[in-house]
Design a protein around this motif. Structure first.
Motif, mmCIF file in Angstrom:
data_model
loop_
_atom_site.group_PDB
_atom_site.id
_atom_site.type_symbol
_atom_site.label_atom_id
_atom_site.label_comp_id
_atom_site.label_asym_id
_atom_site.label_seq_id
_atom_site.Cartn_x
_atom_site.Cartn_y
_atom_site.Cartn_z
ATOM 1 N N THR A 132 1.066 11.493 -7.231
ATOM 2 C CA THR A 132 0.933 10.543 -6.110
ATOM 3 C C THR A 132 -0.483 10.535 -5.553
ATOM 4 O OG1 THR A 132 2.408 12.191 -5.166
ATOM 5 C CG2 THR A 132 3.028 9.890 -4.863
ATOM 6 N N THR B 166 0.840 5.763 -3.453
ATOM 7 C CA THR B 166 2.292 5.697 -3.247
ATOM 8 C C THR B 166 2.903 4.427 -3.836
ATOM 9 O OG1 THR B 166 1.607 5.022 -1.049
ATOM 10 C CG2 THR B 166 2.664 7.177 -1.246
ATOM 11 N N ASN B 167 2.053 3.450 -4.186
ATOM 12 C CA ASN B 167 2.595 2.179 -4.663
ATOM 13 C C ASN B 167 2.751 2.104 -6.182
ATOM 14 O OD1 ASN B 167 2.670 1.211 -2.056
ATOM 15 N ND2 ASN B 167 0.549 0.489 -2.158
#
Lengths: 271, 311
Positions: B34, B39-40
């Motif tokens: 991450t 986070t995407n």
């Protein structure tokens, strides 16, 4: 020998006065400060110490003395709970292993030894950084656990020494339970040795909290503590605001000095 | 010899446990995927990177693979920078070690003569002054000593410019001068503690029977101290100095950040934050080896000073 005695009480007296003085000011700071610690005043920024601002003002015009009073409270709060939890657990473990002995004693003391071999501040930095959850209770738990071995060791030595004395055998013959002997017969007599250890624990806890927060792994950004303020102040050292760092650092030194003199005095009085 | 081998075996076992514990700790708090992808990231991209870094395999497989490489001197590759960890450590490790060793040397060179002088003048004004001075110095945390040194020598006297670190590769002389101030910062609190320890230890030894015998044989207090008491008084001090050497490494990690010395301290902090396990693991192993090494040396030295301890 009279000379020696005067020096001994001198350490204790100065330590006591200094500690009481610092703690009183810090406690007052939780209810009243000369200025609002968070209030910014553009007209009065980066002032040198004067009678209206005892430690001057910072780059936002906030009164440093008020901020120190408040921030030292966080430091003292952390130190208090670290020592309370660490010493309670440590004395308990030391009592058990010292009084009962056997395999539990050997194993627990080996674990304590290997923990104390590593510098506790280094361990605390690594653990706090790994946990990545800034805040005073995180600091309290991590430091309290790391402080257990040192208290356990002192307490164990005392329990081993005292349990061999006749009055303990007598209590045992009278049918007193181990728990009763440990808590009521040995603990009060171990106290003169435990008290300096507890005092020096305050000394170490203030130092540890200040180091952690100074490095940015201690309290969160919203909680002001002496360590965090010092790391903040350090950024303004070169731009000509040395008062900020000197006053915050000086407060840390006075707090630690008070506790260390007190511990030293207590230790000397015992002899 | 058997004693030394036994000690070494215990050291190795401790290192094994420690390395596994720190490996497992990162297993619990998450991996660097991450951090790298954000986070995407799509699950496919995450899975792909996991496979690429070898993170899709079990903890034990990864641990033993790491261990196998580590014992052959291969510290692995950084997850984040994709560079060999050894190369990333190189110069930084030298800086931190030089800082620690300079601090240690200063502590030994200053504290031992002061301790002897203080004990020799017990009760006189010099001893009293040193005792009070010591107590105050002990209360100054090394990071505040660092700030005081910066204000006094950097800003007022302008002897050095804080933040202008010189690599030993460019100019060894300038490097050592720059390192002197951080070294003093980590040494000073230790100097005070060691001095006090040695003073107390000498005075305790001077009360013992063998010193009384030395007096009876016509020795002066000074000679008895030098010829007999000092050697025995050094024993607890050696152990204390070993603890000091370990604490100083921890201290240099804090101090190098204040003086902007590129050492392993900042690398450790950054790598933990980025979950860069190979780098963290290597630094923790280095720190652990250092701590054990100084304790090991202190035990060997203690035996040299006191043959009774050979058992």
């Amino acid at each position: 020998m009279a000379k020696q005695d005067s020096k001994q009480t001198w350490f204790f007296k100065v330590g006591l006065i200094l500690t009481v003085f610092m703690v009183t000011i810090i406690l007052i700071g939780q209810f009243w400060t000369p200025y609002d610690p968070a209030e910014q005043n553009v007209a009065a920024k980066s002032l040198s110490p004067s009678f209206s601002h005892l430690m001057g003002t910072d780059y936002l015009g906030r009164d440093i003395f008020s901020r120190v009073m408040e921030g030292a409270g966080t430091t003292l709060f952390i130190a208090f709970f670290v020592v309370l939890l660490g010493s309670a657990a440590g004395i308990f473990i030391g009592a058990l292993t010292g009084y009962l002995g056997g395999i539990v004693d050997t194993v627990l003391m080996k674990i304590c030894d290997s923990i104390t071999a590593f510098p506790s501040i280094l361990l605390a930095i690594i653990i706090l950084k790994v946990l990545d959850r800034p805040g005073k209770w995180t600091v309290i738990w991590v430091l309290a656990i790391l402080f257990i071995p040192s208290f356990a060791r002192v307490s164990r030595t005392e329990y081993v020494r005292i349990k061999k004395q006749n009055y303990i055998s007598l209590a045992r013959l009278e049918g007193a339970s181990p728990a009763r002997i440990m808590a009521l017969h040995i603990l009060p007599n171990a106290f003169p040795v435990l008290l300096p250890a507890i005092t020096i624990g305050f000394n170490n806890a203030v130092l540890a909290e200040a180091s952690m927060s100074f490095l940015g792994v201690g309290v969160s950004a919203t909680e002001a503590s002496l360590g965090r303020m010092l790391s903040d102040a350090q950024n303004y050292l070169v731009t000509g605001l040395p008062w900020y760092a000197l006053c915050v650092g000086g407060t840390i030194v006075l707090l630690i000095l008070g506790f260390s003199l007190l511990a030293e005095g207590l230790q000397q009085r015992r002899k | 010899m058997r004693y030394v081998l036994k000690k070494l075996a215990v050291m190795l076992a401790t290192l094994l446990v420690l390395s596994f514990l720190s490996f497992a700790a990162f297993e619990m708090i998450g991996d660097p995927v991450t951090t790298i992808l954000g986070t995407n990231a799509t699950p496919e991209a995450v899975a792909e990177l996991r496979a690429e870094l070898g993170l899709d395999r079990s903890l034990f497989v990864r641990y033993f693979e790491w261990l196998g490489r580590f014992v052959t001197g291969d510290f692995g590759t950084s997850y984040i920078y994709r560079l060999p960890v050894k190369g990333m450590l190189g110069e930084k490790l030298v800086n931190t070690l030089v800082l620690t060793l300079m601090g240690f040397a200063l502590a030994v060179v200053i504290s031992i003569p002061l301790g002897v002088v203080s004990a020799r003048n017990e009760g006189r004004w010099l001893d009293r002054f040193l005792t009070v001075f010591n107590q105050i110095v002990m209360a100054i945390p090394s990071f505040f000593v660092a700030i005081l040194l910066m204000v006094v020598f950097g800003l007022v006297l302008r002897l050095f410019t804080p933040g202008t670190f010189v690599s030993y590769k460019d100019s060894p002389g300038a490097f050592l001068i720059y390192m002197l101030f951080p070294a003093i910062s980590i040494a000073l609190p230790r100097v005070a503690m060691t001095e006090k320890m040695l003073r107390t230890s000498i005075l305790e030894e001077m009360q013992k029977n063998y010193v009384r015998t030395a007096y009876a044989r016509g020795m002066s207090r000074r000679t008895a101290m030098k010829a007999h008491a000092l050697k025995n008084a050094m024993l607890p001090v050696i152990t204390f100095l070993a603890v000091g050497a370990a604490e100083m490494l921890a201290g240099s990690i804090v101090i190098e950040q204040i003086f902007s010395v590129p050492g392993i301290g900042r690398l450790l902090m950054v790598s933990i934050g980025q979950r860069d396990v190979p780098v963290v693991e290597a630094i923790i192993m280095i720190l652990a080896v250092w701590v054990m090494l100084v304790h090991f040396i202190s035990e060997i030295l203690s035996e040299a000073f006191d043959p009774r301890m050979r058992s």
